[in-house]
Motif scaffolding. Structure first.
Motif, short mmCIF file in Angstrom:
data_model
loop_
_atom_site.label_atom_id
_atom_site.label_comp_id
_atom_site.label_asym_id
_atom_site.label_seq_id
_atom_site.Cartn_x
_atom_site.Cartn_y
_atom_site.Cartn_z
N GLN A 159 0.94 -1.24 0.00
CA GLN A 159 -0.14 0.06 0.13
C GLN A 159 0.77 1.19 0.10
O GLN A 159 0.84 2.03 0.79
CB GLN A 159 -0.96 -0.15 1.23
CG GLN A 159 -1.79 -1.04 1.30
CD GLN A 159 -2.88 -0.90 2.24
OE1 GLN A 159 -2.95 -0.85 3.32
NE2 GLN A 159 -4.35 -0.79 1.64
N SER A 160 1.80 1.12 -0.83
CA SER A 160 2.89 2.37 -1.01
C SER A 160 2.99 2.70 -2.61
O SER A 160 2.09 2.15 -3.18
CB SER A 160 4.16 1.83 -0.43
OG SER A 160 5.08 2.91 -0.33
N SER A 161 4.00 3.55 -2.77
CA SER A 161 4.13 3.80 -4.14
C SER A 161 5.55 3.44 -4.76
O SER A 161 6.35 3.11 -4.21
CB SER A 161 4.05 5.07 -4.16
OG SER A 161 5.28 5.88 -3.47
N GLN A 162 5.62 3.21 -6.25
CA GLN A 162 6.81 2.75 -6.76
C GLN A 162 8.05 3.73 -6.38
O GLN A 162 8.97 3.11 -6.16
CB GLN A 162 6.75 2.84 -8.36
CG GLN A 162 7.79 2.38 -9.05
CD GLN A 162 8.61 3.69 -9.54
OE1 GLN A 162 7.93 4.55 -9.73
NE2 GLN A 162 10.10 3.37 -9.55
N SER A 163 7.93 4.91 -6.26
CA SER A 163 8.96 5.81 -5.96
C SER A 163 9.62 5.45 -4.59
O SER A 163 10.60 5.35 -4.23
CB SER A 163 8.35 7.20 -6.12
OG SER A 163 7.48 7.44 -5.14
N ARG A 164 8.54 5.11 -3.61
CA ARG A 164 9.08 4.83 -2.19
C ARG A 164 9.78 3.39 -2.24
O ARG A 164 10.91 3.35 -1.75
CB ARG A 164 7.92 4.78 -1.27
CG ARG A 164 8.54 4.48 0.21
CD ARG A 164 7.85 5.44 1.48
NE ARG A 164 8.01 6.94 0.76
CZ ARG A 164 9.03 7.66 1.03
NH1 ARG A 164 9.97 7.19 1.76
NH2 ARG A 164 9.07 8.92 0.82
N VAL A 165 9.31 2.64 -3.04
CA VAL A 165 9.95 1.16 -3.11
C VAL A 165 11.46 1.49 -3.67
O VAL A 165 12.46 0.95 -3.21
CB VAL A 165 9.27 0.15 -3.98
CG1 VAL A 165 10.18 -1.15 -4.22
CG2 VAL A 165 8.03 -0.15 -3.35
N ALA A 166 11.55 2.32 -4.70
CA ALA A 166 12.68 2.64 -5.10
C ALA A 166 13.97 3.14 -3.92
O ALA A 166 14.88 2.69 -4.07
CB ALA A 166 12.75 3.56 -6.47
N MET A 167 13.38 4.19 -3.41
CA MET A 167 14.13 4.75 -2.19
C MET A 167 14.52 3.67 -1.59
O MET A 167 15.49 3.51 -0.77
CB MET A 167 13.07 5.67 -1.35
CG MET A 167 12.60 7.00 -2.44
SD MET A 167 13.76 8.17 -2.54
CE MET A 167 12.68 9.51 -2.49
N MET A 168 13.46 2.60 -0.85
CA MET A 168 13.63 1.53 -0.17
C MET A 168 14.89 0.66 -0.67
O MET A 168 15.93 0.63 0.50
CB MET A 168 12.48 0.78 0.10
CG MET A 168 11.20 1.24 0.78
SD MET A 168 9.78 0.50 0.59
CE MET A 168 10.01 -0.76 1.88
N GLU A 169 14.96 0.42 -1.88
CA GLU A 169 15.84 -0.27 -2.28
C GLU A 169 17.23 0.33 -2.54
O GLU A 169 18.28 -0.51 -2.49
CB GLU A 169 15.43 -0.97 -3.64
CG GLU A 169 14.29 -1.97 -3.63
CD GLU A 169 13.85 -2.75 -4.89
OE1 GLU A 169 14.48 -2.33 -5.72
OE2 GLU A 169 12.89 -3.43 -4.99
N LYS A 170 17.43 1.49 -2.40
CA LYS A 170 18.63 2.27 -2.36
C LYS A 170 18.98 2.68 -0.76
O LYS A 170 20.10 3.09 -0.85
CB LYS A 170 18.83 3.21 -3.33
CG LYS A 170 18.23 4.73 -2.96
CD LYS A 170 18.40 5.59 -4.11
CE LYS A 170 18.12 6.98 -3.64
NZ LYS A 170 19.12 7.76 -2.93
N GLY A 171 18.21 2.23 0.14
CA GLY A 171 18.71 2.56 1.56
C GLY A 171 18.63 3.92 1.82
O GLY A 171 19.57 4.74 2.37
N ASP A 172 17.66 4.63 1.21
CA ASP A 172 17.59 6.15 1.37
C ASP A 172 17.84 6.60 2.52
O ASP A 172 16.57 5.95 3.41
CB ASP A 172 16.49 6.71 0.34
CG ASP A 172 16.57 8.25 0.28
OD1 ASP A 172 16.99 8.74 -0.67
OD2 ASP A 172 16.11 8.96 1.08
N PRO A 173 18.16 7.82 2.92
CA PRO A 173 18.32 8.27 4.43
C PRO A 173 16.46 8.50 4.83
O PRO A 173 16.17 8.31 6.02
CB PRO A 173 18.81 9.53 4.49
CG PRO A 173 19.94 9.29 3.36
CD PRO A 173 19.19 8.42 2.30
#
Lengths: 101, 101
Positions: B62-76
């Motif tokens: 229940q999130s967005s593609q952009s957040r998943v991208a952030m997650m996978e790069k370990g964004d702060p």
DNA sequence: TCATAGTATATCAGTCCTGATATATTGGCA
DNA sequence: TGCCAATATATCAGGACTGATATACTATGA
């Protein structure tokens, strides 16, 4: 107070805190809560092993005694991030953290 | 893109993102970032093993593609909580999570 | 080359987490 | 019992995280 003894109580708190679902937690939610309780117990154990009071640990974390108490009981208002940072502040390494999980 | 190849880059991002300390991260901060990067990599691997796109995983969370991208790069801007919930949503168990750490 | 699916980056309003404070409770000892 | 340190509970303003949206980049196939 360890995970096993406290699990039902905490689980109840979580269940009824989540107004959305009176029939219980999903497996993911349960896994999340269990992980948190394990980290909470690890924190308490590690703190005591270091001979610190909650107040003392709070000082290291630049936090407050009351929050440390919350952390050690795995309160819903405490994030895994905060627990992990607490454990690292007590000198835990990734390897040891993995064991605690 | 795995932890080893990306570590310096990410570390730099974190270091200069933390305006407070230009001399580098404390060991605790470093441990925290490394843990996050390991979880991020595990998430990407697990998502691909499940044959999902970022968009697909986002739907499950229940999130967005952009957040998943952030997650996978370990964004702060992404918490360990979110990463862990993502991994559990992909069917990971505590045991397997411990290995990934 | 163009089109398309997949992934990355930027920005922002609303929500949740956090530290702090106050106060209550517990546990041990004289 | 009374005292004190340690821990637990309640509350709240401010800041960090989140989902969403828009848009840019990348890679693959026709």
């Amino acid at each position: 107070m360890n995970v096993e003894k406290r699990k039902r109580l905490e689980a109840a708190g979580w269940r009824f805190g989540n107004a959305a679902d009176f029939l219980g937690m999903t497996p993911q939610e349960e896994a999340y809560v269990e992980l948190k309780l394990h980290l909470a117990d690890a924190l308490e154990a590690k703190r005591k092993a270091n001979g610190l009071t909650q107040k003392g640990l709070a000082a290291r974390l630049q936090s407050s005694q009351s929050r440390v108490a919350m952390m050690e009981k795995g309160d819903p208002s405490v994030s895994i991030d905060l627990l992990v940072r607490g454990l690292f502040a007590l000198g835990m390494r990734r390897r040891e953290l993995a064991k605690a999980i």
